[in-house]
Design a protein around this motif. Structure first.
Motif, PDB file in Angstrom:
ATOM      1  N   LEU A 179       0.811  -1.217   0.000  1.00 56.33           N
ATOM      2  CA  LEU A 179       0.000   0.000   0.000  1.00 56.33           C
ATOM      3  C   LEU A 179       0.840   1.261   0.000  1.00 56.33           C
ATOM      4  N   LEU A 180       2.036   1.184   0.574  1.00 55.31           N
ATOM      5  CA  LEU A 180       2.849   2.395   0.711  1.00 55.31           C
ATOM      6  C   LEU A 180       4.145   2.261  -0.063  1.00 55.31           C
ATOM      7  N   LYS A 181       4.477   3.314  -0.777  1.00 52.21           N
ATOM      8  CA  LYS A 181       5.687   3.318  -1.598  1.00 52.21           C
ATOM      9  C   LYS A 181       6.793   4.044  -0.843  1.00 52.21           C
ATOM     10  N   ILE A 182       7.961   3.393  -0.737  1.00 57.65           N
ATOM     11  CA  ILE A 182       9.110   4.027  -0.097  1.00 57.65           C
ATOM     12  C   ILE A 182       9.884   4.785  -1.169  1.00 57.65           C
ATOM     13  N   GLU A 183      10.066   6.077  -0.972  1.00 62.86           N
ATOM     14  CA  GLU A 183      10.832   6.864  -1.935  1.00 62.86           C
ATOM     15  C   GLU A 183      11.994   7.512  -1.187  1.00 62.86           C
ATOM     16  N   VAL A 184      13.199   7.006  -1.416  1.00 59.93           N
ATOM     17  CA  VAL A 184      14.375   7.570  -0.748  1.00 59.93           C
ATOM     18  C   VAL A 184      14.810   8.804  -1.524  1.00 59.93           C
ATOM     19  N   LEU A 185      14.907   9.941  -0.837  1.00 59.30           N
ATOM     20  CA  LEU A 185      15.279  11.187  -1.509  1.00 59.30           C
ATOM     21  C   LEU A 185      16.800  11.286  -1.569  1.00 59.30           C
ATOM     22  N   ASP A 186      17.346  10.946  -2.728  1.00 56.17           N
ATOM     23  CA  ASP A 186      18.804  10.856  -2.864  1.00 56.17           C
ATOM     24  C   ASP A 186      19.505  12.179  -2.598  1.00 56.17           C
ATOM     25  N   LYS A 187      18.814  13.280  -2.921  1.00 52.56           N
ATOM     26  CA  LYS A 187      19.495  14.569  -2.813  1.00 52.56           C
ATOM     27  C   LYS A 187      19.516  15.080  -1.376  1.00 52.56           C
ATOM     28  N   GLN A 188      18.655  14.535  -0.514  1.00 50.15           N
ATOM     29  CA  GLN A 188      18.573  15.020   0.865  1.00 50.15           C
ATOM     30  C   GLN A 188      19.363  14.111   1.777  1.00 50.15           C
ATOM     31  N   THR A 189      20.657  14.406   1.964  1.00 49.97           N
ATOM     32  CA  THR A 189      21.471  13.502   2.771  1.00 49.97           C
ATOM     33  C   THR A 189      21.675  14.067   4.161  1.00 49.97           C
ATOM     34  N   ASP A 190      21.828  13.121   5.076  1.00 53.31           N
ATOM     35  CA  ASP A 190      22.098  13.427   6.464  1.00 53.31           C
ATOM     36  C   ASP A 190      23.421  12.712   6.739  1.00 53.31           C
ATOM     37  N   THR A 191      24.524  13.463   6.861  1.00 56.84           N
ATOM     38  CA  THR A 191      25.823  12.810   7.013  1.00 56.84           C
ATOM     39  C   THR A 191      26.144  12.610   8.483  1.00 56.84           C
ATOM     40  N   ILE A 192      26.637  11.421   8.803  1.00 59.99           N
ATOM     41  CA  ILE A 192      26.921  11.006  10.173  1.00 59.99           C
ATOM     42  C   ILE A 192      28.443  10.992  10.363  1.00 59.99           C
ATOM     43  N   ALA A 193      28.909  11.602  11.476  1.00 59.33           N
ATOM     44  CA  ALA A 193      30.358  11.719  11.683  1.00 59.33           C
ATOM     45  C   ALA A 193      30.699  11.613  13.168  1.00 59.33           C
ATOM     46  N   PHE A 194      32.006  11.457  13.483  1.00 59.22           N
ATOM     47  CA  PHE A 194      32.481  11.516  14.874  1.00 59.22           C
ATOM     48  C   PHE A 194      32.633  12.980  15.261  1.00 59.22           C
ATOM     49  N   ALA A 195      32.495  13.254  16.575  1.00 60.85           N
ATOM     50  CA  ALA A 195      32.797  14.601  17.062  1.00 60.85           C
ATOM     51  C   ALA A 195      33.879  14.498  18.137  1.00 60.85           C
ATOM     52  N   VAL A 196      34.838  15.434  18.111  1.00 59.48           N
ATOM     53  CA  VAL A 196      35.853  15.493  19.181  1.00 59.48           C
ATOM     54  C   VAL A 196      35.913  16.925  19.714  1.00 59.48           C
ATOM     55  N   HIS A 197      36.587  17.088  20.845  1.00 57.06           N
ATOM     56  CA  HIS A 197      36.761  18.433  21.410  1.00 57.06           C
ATOM     57  C   HIS A 197      37.486  19.319  20.405  1.00 57.06           C
ATOM     58  N   ARG A 198      37.131  20.614  20.402  1.00 55.69           N
ATOM     59  CA  ARG A 198      37.665  21.488  19.349  1.00 55.69           C
ATOM     60  C   ARG A 198      39.190  21.624  19.389  1.00 55.69           C
ATOM     61  N   ASP A 199      39.811  21.337  20.541  1.00 53.82           N
ATOM     62  CA  ASP A 199      41.277  21.429  20.625  1.00 53.82           C
ATOM     63  C   ASP A 199      41.983  20.138  20.203  1.00 53.82           C
ATOM     64  N   ASP A 200      41.231  19.032  20.060  1.00 52.75           N
ATOM     65  CA  ASP A 200      41.867  17.734  19.798  1.00 52.75           C
ATOM     66  C   ASP A 200      42.137  17.532  18.306  1.00 52.75           C
ATOM     67  N   VAL A 201      42.971  18.401  17.753  1.00 52.05           N
ATOM     68  CA  VAL A 201      43.187  18.345  16.300  1.00 52.05           C
ATOM     69  C   VAL A 201      43.963  17.100  15.875  1.00 52.05           C
ATOM     70  N   ASN A 202      44.886  16.635  16.735  1.00 54.11           N
ATOM     71  CA  ASN A 202      45.669  15.454  16.362  1.00 54.11           C
ATOM     72  C   ASN A 202      44.803  14.200  16.394  1.00 54.11           C
ATOM     73  N   LEU A 203      43.969  14.123  17.412  1.00 52.33           N
ATOM     74  CA  LEU A 203      43.040  12.999  17.502  1.00 52.33           C
ATOM     75  C   LEU A 203      42.131  12.990  16.270  1.00 52.33           C
ATOM     76  N   LEU A 204      41.661  14.170  15.874  1.00 51.08           N
ATOM     77  CA  LEU A 204      40.782  14.263  14.711  1.00 51.08           C
ATOM     78  C   LEU A 204      41.508  13.794  13.436  1.00 51.08           C
ATOM     79  N   ALA A 205      42.782  14.224  13.287  1.00 58.33           N
ATOM     80  CA  ALA A 205      43.563  13.797  12.127  1.00 58.33           C
ATOM     81  C   ALA A 205      43.729  12.280  12.126  1.00 58.33           C
TER      82      ALA A 205
END
Lengths: 317, 416
Positions: A260-286
C-alpha cells in the motif's frame, strides 16, 4: 548411391563435431567461472579483533598530547546516546551491546591499543555533543549528524555513513492523482501541489524541509510515527517524510506495508553522520580521519553498512 | 546413426529432455547453472534463421496473394479472425479473474512477501529488474515503422521487419506477375534454405531443452511464487482453456480425430514451452501445420509469421487476468464500465506489448491500470517476478493461437 550416402555421413559428421566442440567450449568456460566464484571469501569483521598492548610509540618520540592522554589512561571514552537506536547501537537478544557505532568504537580502541568505555549519559543528541565539549568523553560515535550549528562547538570528522530523508507515499492516492508519476522527479513534482497533505514529526528538521521543498502542499504535524503511518495507509495523508532508518525499521516490522505504501528515498537530501571530538583535539581528529580512510579502503566500513543497513540478519540475533 | 537421429525427433524424447532438465534444475542447481549456457547457445542457433524466415515467408506469401488477386478478402478474414481471437482471450482473462479471484484473501504471509518484494525492488535491494518503457499505442507505432530497415534488421526489431516485409510483399505483388516471378523464385529458395537449417536443429532439441529447462528451474525464486500461487494457477487454468479452444477450432476445420488435431503440433508446443520464444518456434510450427495438418503452404508461410508478430492472445489474456489480480489485491470495486475498459484495454495492451522485448512488454499493463487508478509500478514488479514461469506458458498459448488462426484462414480461403 554408395558415394551419396557416404557424403551424407560426412556431412552429419561435421555437424556433430561442431556441436560437440561448442558444448565443450560452453561447459569449460562456465566451469572455470563457477570455480572462481567458490573461492570468493567474504571479508570478515572478526579480522579486526582488539590487539591489546600493541606498542604505538616510537622510542624517544612523544605521542601528540590529545592522543597521549588516551594512551596514558589506557581507555577510550566514547559518548553515546542513552537509549538503543538500532542498527547503530543496541542490545541484542543475548544482551550484548552491538551495532555500527559500537563496532567502530571497539575497532578504534583496538587500533589505539586501549580499552573502550561507553558514556551513556546523554539523553538528547545535542547532549552527546555537550559531553565531548566538556571533555567528559574523548569522542562521540553515536549516529551524530554533523550539523553546522554543532560544528561551532566541536570538530567533526569525515562522515562514515550517509542517511537519506525518505517519503512513504500512499500508492492508490498516487496512482489516482498522478497515474504516470514513476521517477523521483515526477513524484517530487506530484507532491508539490495544492491539496496534497504531507505528514512530519513536530520539532524535527523535517518540518522546515517540507515547507521549503513542497511549498504548495499542506504539512500536518504529528507526535507519533505509527499514528502518522496509519493516516497515510488510510489515505488521510498523501505521504509522510521521515528518516531512512525509521522507515527501514517500519518496513521490516510490516512486510505487507510495501503493497500500500511506496518508499521513496530522496537521494538529494542527505544526512551525514560523523564523529565529534573536542575542538582542541586536532591530532586525535587527524588520526580518526586517517582511520576512516583506511577503514573505507579495506572494506571494514562497507562490511558494517552491508551487515546493518542492507541486510536484516542482525534483527534476529 | 539414422535410427539414433530419428529417435531424437520423437516428441517423447523431447518431452523427456524437458522433464530431465526440470529435475536437474530442481535437485542439482549447481549442474543446472553449468549446463544453462548450452541451452542459451541452442536458442541462439534456433533464432539465427528466424529473421530471414520471417522476411522471406511474409514477402513471398503476400506477393503470391497479390498476383493471384485474392488479397482483399483474405486480409479482411485474417483481421476478423485475429480480432475475434483477441477478444475471446481477453474475455477468458476477465472471466477467469472474476471467478477465480486470484488477488483476494491473500494470507498475511503472502502479502508480506509481496510487500517486501515490491519495496526491495523499488529501493534497488532485490535481484528483480523491472525495466520501464514508454507505455501506449503511440510507442507501438513508432517501433513499428523503421527509419532504416537495415538498422531494424541488425537490431532484430521484429515488428518493424514484419511491417517492412508486408510493404515489400504488397509492392512486389503490384509490379506485375512477369517481373515478380524471378524475385519470388529467389525468395522461395532462401526461405527453403533457412527452413532446412532449422529442421537440422531439431535433432538437438531434446538436449537443448534439457539445458534450458534446467537453467530456468534453478533460477526460480520460490518465496514469491508461493505468494502468487493463486494467480499462477489461474493463468494455467486459462491457458488450458485457450489451448483446448484452439484444438477444437483446428479439429473442426481439419477433421480427423481430436487427438490428431493436438498431436500434429506436439513438437511445436514443446519448443514454445521450452524456449519461451515464439519466434524460435516459427519453423517448427510451419512444419507442424504443413506436414501434420496439411495446411496449404502459402497460407501457412504468410499467416503464421505475421500472426506471431502482431497477434498475442496469450499476452492479452495475461493482461486481463493480471489487471483483475491487482484490482482485487487493492480491494478496488470495479463498475461495469471499468470491466469493459479492462476487456478492451487488455487487447490494446497485448498488441502494444508485441512490439516490446522481454520484461519491458509487461509495462504495457499501464495502458489499463492508469485509467483505473491502480499502481502500475507494483504490477510490473510482481509480474516480472513470476515472468520466468508465466512467459513459457504464454508463448505456448500465443503460438497455438496463431496455428489455429492459420488453420481458420486457410480453410476459409480453400472454400472460395
Amino acid at each position: 548411391m554408395n558415394t551419396r550416402s557416404r557424403r551424407k555421413g560426412l556431412r552429419w559428421g561435421i555437424v556433430l563435431i561442431v556441436f560437440v566442440l561448442l558444448i565443450a567450449t560452453a561447459t569449460v568456460g562456465n566451469a572455470s567461472f563457477s570455480g572462481s566464484q567458490k573461492n570468493y571469501v567474504q571479508p570478515n569483521i572478526e579480522l579486526h579483533k582488539p590487539e591489546q598492548g600493541r606498542p604505538l610509540l616510537i622510542e624517544g618520540v612523544d605521542a601528540a598530547p590529545d592522543i597521549a592522554r588516551i594512551l596514558k589512561r589506557g581507555k577510550l571514552i566514547v559518548s553515546i546516546f542513552f537509549e538503543d537506536v538500532p542498527p547503530f547501537f543496541m542490545h541484542d537478544k543475548k544482551g550484548q551491546f552491538k551495532g555500527i557505532d559500537v563496532e567502530i568504537a571497539r575497532d578504534i580502541a583496538a587500533k589505539l591499543g586501549v580499552e573502550v568505555e561507553f558514556n551513556h549519559t546523554p539523553e538528547t543528541f545535542d547532549g552527546i555533543v555537550e559531553v565531548v565539549a566538556k571533555r567528559e568523553a574523548d569522542v562521540a560515535i553515536s549516529l551524530l549528524s554533523d550539523t553546522l550549528s554543532r560544528a561551532t562547538q566541536v570538530r567533526f570528522s569525515n562522515s562514515y555513513v550517509e542517511l537519506h530523508q525518505t517519503l512513504l507515499i500512499n500508492r492508490l492516492n498516487l496512482a489516482n492523482r498522478f497515474p504516470t508519476a514513476e521517477s523521483s522527479d515526477e513524484i517530487n513534482f506530484a507532491l508539490n501541489q495544492e491539496g496534497i497533505k504531507i505528514g512530519v514529526i513536530d520539532g524535527t528538521s523535517y518540518v522546515d524541509f517540507v515547507k521549503e521543498t513542497y511549498p504548495l502542499a499542506t504539512y500536518v504535524l504529528y507526535d507519533d510515527f505509527s499514528v502518522m503511518v496509519e493516516d497515510v495507509t488510510n489515505g488521510e495523508l498523501f505521504a509522510l517524510l521521515y528518516d531512512e532508518l525509521e522507515i527501514s525499521n517500519w518496513k521490516y516490522a510490516n512486510p505487507d506495508g510495501g503493497l500500500l505504501l511506496k518508499i521513496e528515498v530522496l537521494d538529494k537530501q542527505t544526512d551525514t553522520i560523523a564523529f565529534a571530538v573536542h575542538r582542541d583535539d586536532v591530532n586525535l581528529l587527524a588520526w580518526l580521519n586517517l582511520y576512516l580512510v583506511k577503514a573505507e579502503s579495506n572494506g571494514f566500513l562497507d562490511n558494517l553498512r552491508n551487515t546493518y543497513l542492507k541486510q536484516n540478519e542482525w534483527r534476529n540475533q | 546413426m539414422k535410427k539414433l537421429l530419428d529417435l531424437m525427433l520423437n516428441p517423447w524424447m523431447v518431452f523427456g529432455g524437458m522433464l530431465a532438465g526440470g529435475l536437474i534444475g530442481w535437485f542439482f542447481p549447481v549442474i543446472a547453472v553449468q549446463i544453462a549456457p548450452i541451452g542459451d547457445l541452442y536458442i541462439s542457433l534456433l533464432q539465427m534463421s528466424v529473421i530471414p524466415i520471417l522476411l522471406t515467408a511474409v514477402m513471398g506469401g503476400l506477393t503470391r496473394l497479390f498476383i493471384s488477386g485474392s488479397a482483399s478478402q483474405y486480409v479482411t478474414r485474417l483481421l476478423t479472425t485475429i480480432v475475434m481471437g483477441l477478444f475471446i482471450a481477453s474475455l477468458i482473462g476477465v472471466v477467469v479473474g472474476l471467478i477465480g479471484k486470484p488477488g483476494s484473501n491473500l494470507s498475511q504471509g503472502a502479502q508480506g512477501t509481496l510487500g517486501t518484494t515490491i519495496s526491495d525492488t523499488e529501493i534497488g535491494a532485490s535481484g528483480i529488474t523491472a525495466e520501464k518503457r514508454d507505455t501506449g499505442l503511440i510507442s507501438f507505432f513508432t517501433t513499428m515503422i523503421p527509419d532504416n530497415i537495415f538498422f531494424a534488421l541488425t537490431q532484430g526489431n521484429r515488428l518493424s521487419i514484419t511491417f517492412f516485409s508486408i510493404i515489400v510483399g504488397v509492392a512486389l505483388g503490384s509490379v506485375g506477375a512477369k517481373m515478380a516471378r524471378p524475385a519470388l523464385a529467389g525468395i522461395d529458395a532462401f526461405y527453403e534454405t533457412f527452413i532446412k537449417i532449422t529442421s537440422w536443429l531439431m535433432y538437438g532439441l531434446p538436449l537443448g531443452l534439457l539445458c534450458l529447462t534446467a537453467g530456468q528451474i534453478s533460477g526460480l525464486g520460490f518465496e514469491i511464487i508461493g505468494a502468487m500461487l493463486k494467480l499462477l494457477m489461474f493463468i494455467v487454468v486459462g491457458a488450458t482453456l485457450l489451448v483446448t479452444t484452439y484444438t477444437v477450432v483446428i479439429w473442426l476445420k481439419v477433421g480427423g480425430t481430436f487427438f490428431r488435431a493436438f498431436s500434429a503440433l506436439r513438437e511445436t508446443l514443446l519448443v514454445a514451452l521450452g524456449t519461451a520464444s515464439s519466434f524460435a518456434t516459427i519453423p517448427s510450427a510451419l512444419r507442424g501445420l504443413k506436414e501434420g495438418l496439411k495446411v496449404d503452404k502459402d497460407t501457412a508461410d504468410l499467416v503464421l509469421p505475421l500472426g506471431i508478430t502482431i497477434n498475442p492472445p496469450g499476452s492479452v489474456f495475461h493482461f486481463a487476468l493480471s489487471t483483475l489480480f491487482i484490482a482485487q489485491l487493492y480491494g478496488k470495486q470495479l463498475s461495469i464500465d471499468q470491466y469493459v475498459l479492462i476487456f478492451v484495454g487488455a487487447t490494446l495492451a497485448g498488441i502494444a506489448a508485441s512490439g516490446a522485448p522481454g520484461v519491458a512488454a509487461l509495462s504495457m499493463i499501464g495502458i489499463i491500470l492508469q485509467p483505473l487508478g491502480l499502481p502500475t509500478g507494483v504490477a510490473i514488479i510482481l509480474l516480472a517476478a513470476i515472468d520466468p514461469i508465466v512467459d513459457p506458458i504464454l508463448t505456448l498459448v500465443n503460438v497455438h493461437a496463431n496455428c489455429a488462426t492459420t488453420v481458420m484462414v486457410s480453410s476459409i480461403v480453400k472454400e472460395e
